[in-house]
Design a protein around this motif. Structure first.
Motif, PDB file in Angstrom:
ATOM      1  N   ARG A  31      24.286  66.607  15.884  1.00  0.00           N
ATOM      2  CA  ARG A  31      25.580  66.194  15.997  1.00  0.00           C
ATOM      3  C   ARG A  31      26.381  66.064  14.165  1.00  0.00           C
ATOM      4  NH1 ARG A  31      28.184  61.123  14.720  1.00  0.00           N
ATOM      5  NH2 ARG A  31      25.968  59.955  14.808  1.00  0.00           N
ATOM      6  N   LEU A  32      25.146  65.414  13.565  1.00  0.00           N
ATOM      7  CA  LEU A  32      25.342  65.966  11.413  1.00  0.00           C
ATOM      8  C   LEU A  32      25.191  67.303  11.258  1.00  0.00           C
ATOM      9  CD1 LEU A  32      23.425  62.344  10.768  1.00  0.00           C
ATOM     10  CD2 LEU A  32      25.599  62.557  11.129  1.00  0.00           C
ATOM     11  N   LEU A  33      24.819  67.694  11.901  1.00  0.00           N
ATOM     12  CA  LEU A  33      24.350  69.521  11.361  1.00  0.00           C
ATOM     13  C   LEU A  33      25.852  70.110  11.858  1.00  0.00           C
ATOM     14  CD1 LEU A  33      22.676  71.466  10.591  1.00  0.00           C
ATOM     15  CD2 LEU A  33      21.915  71.540  13.122  1.00  0.00           C
ATOM     16  N   LEU A  34      26.217  69.590  13.026  1.00  0.00           N
ATOM     17  CA  LEU A  34      27.738  70.506  13.250  1.00  0.00           C
ATOM     18  C   LEU A  34      29.011  69.848  12.594  1.00  0.00           C
ATOM     19  CD1 LEU A  34      26.630  71.309  17.005  1.00  0.00           C
ATOM     20  CD2 LEU A  34      25.938  72.901  15.374  1.00  0.00           C
ATOM     21  N   ASP A  35      28.377  68.743  11.844  1.00  0.00           N
ATOM     22  CA  ASP A  35      30.228  68.425  11.423  1.00  0.00           C
ATOM     23  C   ASP A  35      29.606  69.313   9.868  1.00  0.00           C
ATOM     24  OD1 ASP A  35      31.323  66.982  12.466  1.00  0.00           O
ATOM     25  OD2 ASP A  35      30.156  65.106  12.455  1.00  0.00           O
ATOM     26  N   SER A  36      28.292  69.571   9.250  1.00  0.00           N
ATOM     27  CA  SER A  36      28.107  70.238   7.713  1.00  0.00           C
ATOM     28  C   SER A  36      28.630  71.653   7.576  1.00  0.00           C
ATOM     29  CB  SER A  36      27.191  69.567   7.590  1.00  0.00           C
ATOM     30  OG  SER A  36      26.063  70.499   8.316  1.00  0.00           O
ATOM     31  N   ARG A  37      28.000  71.887   7.088  1.00  0.00           N
ATOM     32  CA  ARG A  37      28.872  74.185   6.257  1.00  0.00           C
ATOM     33  C   ARG A  37      27.848  74.408   6.480  1.00  0.00           C
ATOM     34  NH1 ARG A  37      30.508  72.999  -0.207  1.00  0.00           N
ATOM     35  NH2 ARG A  37      33.121  72.039   0.198  1.00  0.00           N
ATOM     36  N   ASN A  38      26.727  73.897   6.971  1.00  0.00           N
ATOM     37  CA  ASN A  38      25.060  74.631   7.747  1.00  0.00           C
ATOM     38  C   ASN A  38      25.074  74.985   8.842  1.00  0.00           C
ATOM     39  OD1 ASN A  38      22.749  75.901   6.739  1.00  0.00           O
ATOM     40  ND2 ASN A  38      21.169  73.934   6.973  1.00  0.00           N
ATOM     41  N   ARG A  39      26.230  74.858  10.023  1.00  0.00           N
ATOM     42  CA  ARG A  39      26.104  75.770  11.102  1.00  0.00           C
ATOM     43  C   ARG A  39      25.107  76.724  11.166  1.00  0.00           C
ATOM     44  NH1 ARG A  39      31.487  74.692  14.420  1.00  0.00           N
ATOM     45  NH2 ARG A  39      32.326  72.208  14.058  1.00  0.00           N
ATOM     46  N   PRO A  40      24.112  76.508  12.173  1.00  0.00           N
ATOM     47  CA  PRO A  40      23.506  77.635  12.985  1.00  0.00           C
ATOM     48  C   PRO A  40      24.155  78.476  13.940  1.00  0.00           C
ATOM     49  CG  PRO A  40      22.666  75.957  13.496  1.00  0.00           C
ATOM     50  CD  PRO A  40      23.580  75.264  12.448  1.00  0.00           C
ATOM     51  N   GLU A  41      24.177  79.860  14.451  1.00  0.00           N
ATOM     52  CA  GLU A  41      24.486  80.194  14.864  1.00  0.00           C
ATOM     53  C   GLU A  41      23.686  80.206  15.988  1.00  0.00           C
ATOM     54  OE1 GLU A  41      25.871  84.111  13.449  1.00  0.00           O
ATOM     55  OE2 GLU A  41      27.097  83.456  12.233  1.00  0.00           O
TER      56      GLU A  41
END
Length: 326
Positions: free
Chosen positions: A226-236
């Motif tokens: 959840r924190l990762l996807l709120d950041s600019r570092n979203r993986p595809e």
């Protein structure tokens, strides 16, 4: 005529007291003598009173030691073990390793129970305890785990190959940024799935944009993603080392307004029943539980016949299950 401890003792050239000690895991007795007594007793159809109380004469007992009992994969494995052990006319005991404890804490229970073998799932066994089990004539087989000790016997999935195939999948889908969610760092499932994944990415000159540890736990993984996807570092593309973490990642992605399989590709490992649910449709790798269980029990029977068997490793190929998430 019913065979007695004296009959076994006479054939082995020893005392009835020694025969009695041979059937008690906690007793001290020469290893070779114990093996000779147990082998003779099996051939004669003799079982001590404690074993006769558990069932028919000479009926063997196999202990299953499991740590991560909340993981549906191990629940499915236990169900399969129960069916196969029953078919083979053996008895089954289950020992659960309490949270925060090591498998060594459960092995003493296995020894006291008088079990004839132990299969250890989702936990690592110290080499000292493994040697003690061997000394007492109790075969030990690791299930879904391998260890560095070359003398251990183990059954596992080809985790490395699964990791490689996950990487190939993301590369083929042109994922520009790729993440990996591992489990527990000192487990072979984490290490081998990660190693295969990274090796294959390197072959394509790709790397990780994110790596984290979900501890094979839904809550830990959900909060992390959840924190990762709120950041600019979203993986595809996101490869999770087991399905529970992948399911947590799907839920976190949806909370972030993303569509799994479209906005982000998510792949798991195990193919637990939830993976096929309509709400998840998780792309994953299937561990062939029936084949793994069959191999584990066959190895136990081989060690009963050849007690000096050590370092046997049997690996089962995983199957790629393509669904909507990845």
């Amino acid at each position: 005529m019913k065979k007695t401890a004296k009959d076994v003792a006479d054939l082995c050239g020893t005392s009835t007291a020694a025969v009695s000690r041979a059937f008690r895991a906690e007793s001290t007795i020469n290893t070779d003598l114990r093996r000779r007594i147990l082998a003779t007793a099996r051939e004669m159809g003799y079982a001590p009173p404690a074993k006769r109380m558990r069932g028919r004469e000479g009926r063997r007992t196999i202990s299953i030691v499991v740590g991560d009992i909340s993981n549906p994969f191990y629940a499915s494995a236990l169900e399969t073990f129960a069916a196969e052990i029953g078919r083979l006319k053996y008895e089954m005991l289950v020992h659960v390793v309490a949270e925060g404890k090591t498998v060594d804490s459960a092995i003493s229970q296995v020894m006291k129970s008088g079990s004839d073998a132990a299969i250890i799932a989702s936990a690592n066994l110290s080499s000292e305890l493994a040697q003690e089990c061997k000394r007492r004539g109790i075969p030990v087989v690791l299930f879904n785990r391998v260890q560095a000790d070359p003398n251990t016997n183990a059954i596992c999935t080809d985790n490395y190959n699964g990791g490689m195939l996950a990487a190939k999948r993301f590369v083929s889908r042109n994922c520009a940024s790729i993440g990996f969610v591992g489990g527990v760092p000192d487990t072979s499932t984490h290490l081998e799935r990660r190693r295969g994944f990274l090796d294959e990415l390197a072959r394509h000159d790709a790397g990780l944009s994110f790596e984290g540890l979900g501890q094979y736990d839904y809550g830990v993984t959900f909060n992390m993603i959840r924190l990762l996807l709120d950041s600019r570092n979203r993986p595809e593309g996101l490869f999770c080392a087991n399905d529970i973490m992948a399911i947590a990642a799907i839920d976190a992605a949806r909370l972030a307004g993303m569509v799994p399989g479209k906005d982000i590709s998510i792949i798991g490992f195990d193919d637990v029943p939830m993976a096929a649910w309509t709400s998840y449709q998780l792309t994953t790798f299937r561990q062939r539980i029936r084949q793994m269980v069959s191999n584990a029990l066959s190895l136990v029977e081989e060690i009963w016949q050849e007690p000096d068997t050590t370092g046997a490793l049997r690996m089962v190929r995983c199957g790629f299950i393509e669904r909507q998430s990845g």
